[in-house]
Structure formats: C-alpha cells, structure tokens
Scaffold this motif. Structure first.
Motif, PDB file in Angstrom:
ATOM      1  N   VAL A  47       0.840  -1.201   0.000  1.00 38.67           N
ATOM      2  CA  VAL A  47       0.000   0.000   0.000  1.00 38.67           C
ATOM      3  C   VAL A  47       0.874   1.249   0.000  1.00 38.67           C
ATOM      4  N   ASN A  66       2.486   1.733  -3.390  1.00 34.01           N
ATOM      5  CA  ASN A  66       1.488   2.184  -4.363  1.00 34.01           C
ATOM      6  C   ASN A  66       1.149   3.660  -4.170  1.00 34.01           C
ATOM      7  N   ARG A 115       1.894   6.401  -7.027  1.00 39.36           N
ATOM      8  CA  ARG A 115       0.778   7.166  -7.592  1.00 39.36           C
ATOM      9  C   ARG A 115       0.969   8.658  -7.395  1.00 39.36           C
ATOM     10  N   GLY A 151       1.417   3.011 -10.675  1.00 42.33           N
ATOM     11  CA  GLY A 151       1.195   2.128  -9.542  1.00 42.33           C
ATOM     12  C   GLY A 151       1.421   0.690  -9.939  1.00 42.33           C
ATOM     13  N   PRO A 163      -0.667  -2.504 -10.099  1.00 40.69           N
ATOM     14  CA  PRO A 163      -2.045  -2.988  -9.960  1.00 40.69           C
ATOM     15  C   PRO A 163      -2.177  -4.244  -9.106  1.00 40.69           C
ATOM     16  N   SER A 193      -0.610  -5.076  -6.557  1.00 36.58           N
ATOM     17  CA  SER A 193      -0.458  -4.826  -5.117  1.00 36.58           C
ATOM     18  C   SER A 193      -1.797  -4.508  -4.456  1.00 36.58           C
ATOM     19  N   GLU A 194      -2.702  -3.857  -5.165  1.00 36.21           N
ATOM     20  CA  GLU A 194      -4.023  -3.588  -4.597  1.00 36.21           C
ATOM     21  C   GLU A 194      -4.774  -4.890  -4.343  1.00 36.21           C
ATOM     22  N   GLU A 195      -4.732  -5.756  -5.328  1.00 35.79           N
ATOM     23  CA  GLU A 195      -5.438  -7.035  -5.201  1.00 35.79           C
ATOM     24  C   GLU A 195      -4.823  -7.904  -4.112  1.00 35.79           C
ATOM     25  N   SER A 237      -3.002  -6.982  -1.556  1.00 34.91           N
ATOM     26  CA  SER A 237      -3.190  -6.434  -0.209  1.00 34.91           C
ATOM     27  C   SER A 237      -4.596  -6.743   0.310  1.00 34.91           C
ATOM     28  N   ARG A 238      -5.583  -6.758  -0.573  1.00 34.63           N
ATOM     29  CA  ARG A 238      -6.933  -7.167  -0.145  1.00 34.63           C
ATOM     30  C   ARG A 238      -6.948  -8.639   0.267  1.00 34.63           C
TER      31      ARG A 238
END
Length: 183
Positions: free
Chosen positions: A27, A30, A34, A40, A42, A44-46, A48-49
């Motif tokens: 996070v 990213n 950003r 960013g 991409p 890493s968002e998925e 981290s969730r």
C-alpha cells in the motif's frame, strides 16, 4: 504435543506478521508511486486485499485460542464455578455449530470460486475463499478439545477464569497478582 501446538501458533503469528508487513509495503509503495510518478502496481491492490482477508481469518483462530473474542463476560463472571462451566459447554456447542456452518458453506462455495481467477494476479479465488475452511477447522479443533476437557473434568481453573474474562490464557501472571504489581 503441547510444544508442537505452541510452535504451530508461533508460525501463525509469523504468518500474520508477514501478511501485515506485506500489506503495509504494498500500500505504501502504491501511494508513493501514484503520488510521485502517476503510476502504480495494480497487483499490489489485489494482493493487499487478499492479505487482509487471510490476516483476518488467521487472526480469528489465534484470538479464539486466547479467549479474546467477544463474550457475555459480565454475566458469566457473576456465576459460580458450575454456572461458568455450564455456560462454557453451551458456548462450545454453539461455536462448534457455527464452525460447521462456516465449513459447510465454504465447502459448497469452494468449487464455484476455484473456477474463477482474480482479475489482475490470476490467482484462483479458492485461495481467498478457502481461508474460511481453515478457520472453521481450527476453531472447531480448539473448541472440541476444550469441550472434551470440560466434559471429562480436566478443565483448569485458569481456563474457566479466562472464559469468564478474568484473565487471558497468554497472561503470565495470575489475575490476583496483577493489581499489586507482584510477579
């Protein structure tokens, strides 16, 4: 056997530390990318969730082991030893029932989710939804072991006190020794 179980929970603690660190790094990276470079990562968002889901479900198992979930401690603490033991038995049976429902629901959903992949990473969604099965099995094992000790009369006073919210099972000092600073 107790040493193996303790090592297993230390491993779970380590996994939770790694998941939390991974979430924080992904996070943070990213946000920096950003803000600074208008880009960013991409995946890493998925991820981290996904890490958050795993962290939550593994944390639920560890919290259950230490009697740290919410309970009716005010009511249970007002009861005597027999009342506490009765409430512990009722609670254990309810937890076993809920664990069964979680396991069964996850079991039925797993084939559906296994055929789906995450949009960015391409990981099977079974890796995310399968954590429910792990949690259900582990909580059921912890609870069944405690329930077995309860019905066979091998439950300890510390476990009863922890159930009543008087102390946590990982505390080193007895509840009565905390106030006076004695160790």
């Amino acid at each position: 056997m107790a040493r193996i179980i303790d090592l297993f929970y230390r491993l779970l603690d380590l996994v939770m530390i790694l998941l939390l660190a991974g979430m924080a790094v992904m996070v943070f990276l990213n946000v920096v990318l950003r803000y600074g470079l208008n880009s960013g990562i991409p995946v890493s968002e998925e991820l981290s969730r996904f890490f958050f889901v795993w962290l939550t479900f593994i944390g639920a198992v560890v919290a259950h082991r230490h009697n740290m979930h919410m309970g009716m401690e005010t009511f249970v603490a007002a009861l005597g030893r027999r009342g506490r033991m009765l409430m512990m038995g009722v609670s254990d049976l309810l937890i076993l029932g809920c664990s069964w429902v979680l396991f069964l629901g996850t079991w039925k959903q797993l084939p559906i989710n296994a055929s789906m992949t995450a949009p960015v990473s391409g990981l099977s969604m079974a890796w995310v939804y399968g954590t429910g099965m792990f949690t259900a099995v582990m909580i059921a094992l912890i609870t069944a072991t405690r329930f077995l000790r309860l019905v066979t009369g091998r439950i300890t006073e510390d476990e009863i006190a922890a159930f009543a919210g008087e102390r946590h099972q990982f505390d080193e000092t007895p509840a009565s020794g905390r106030e006076g600073g004695a160790q």
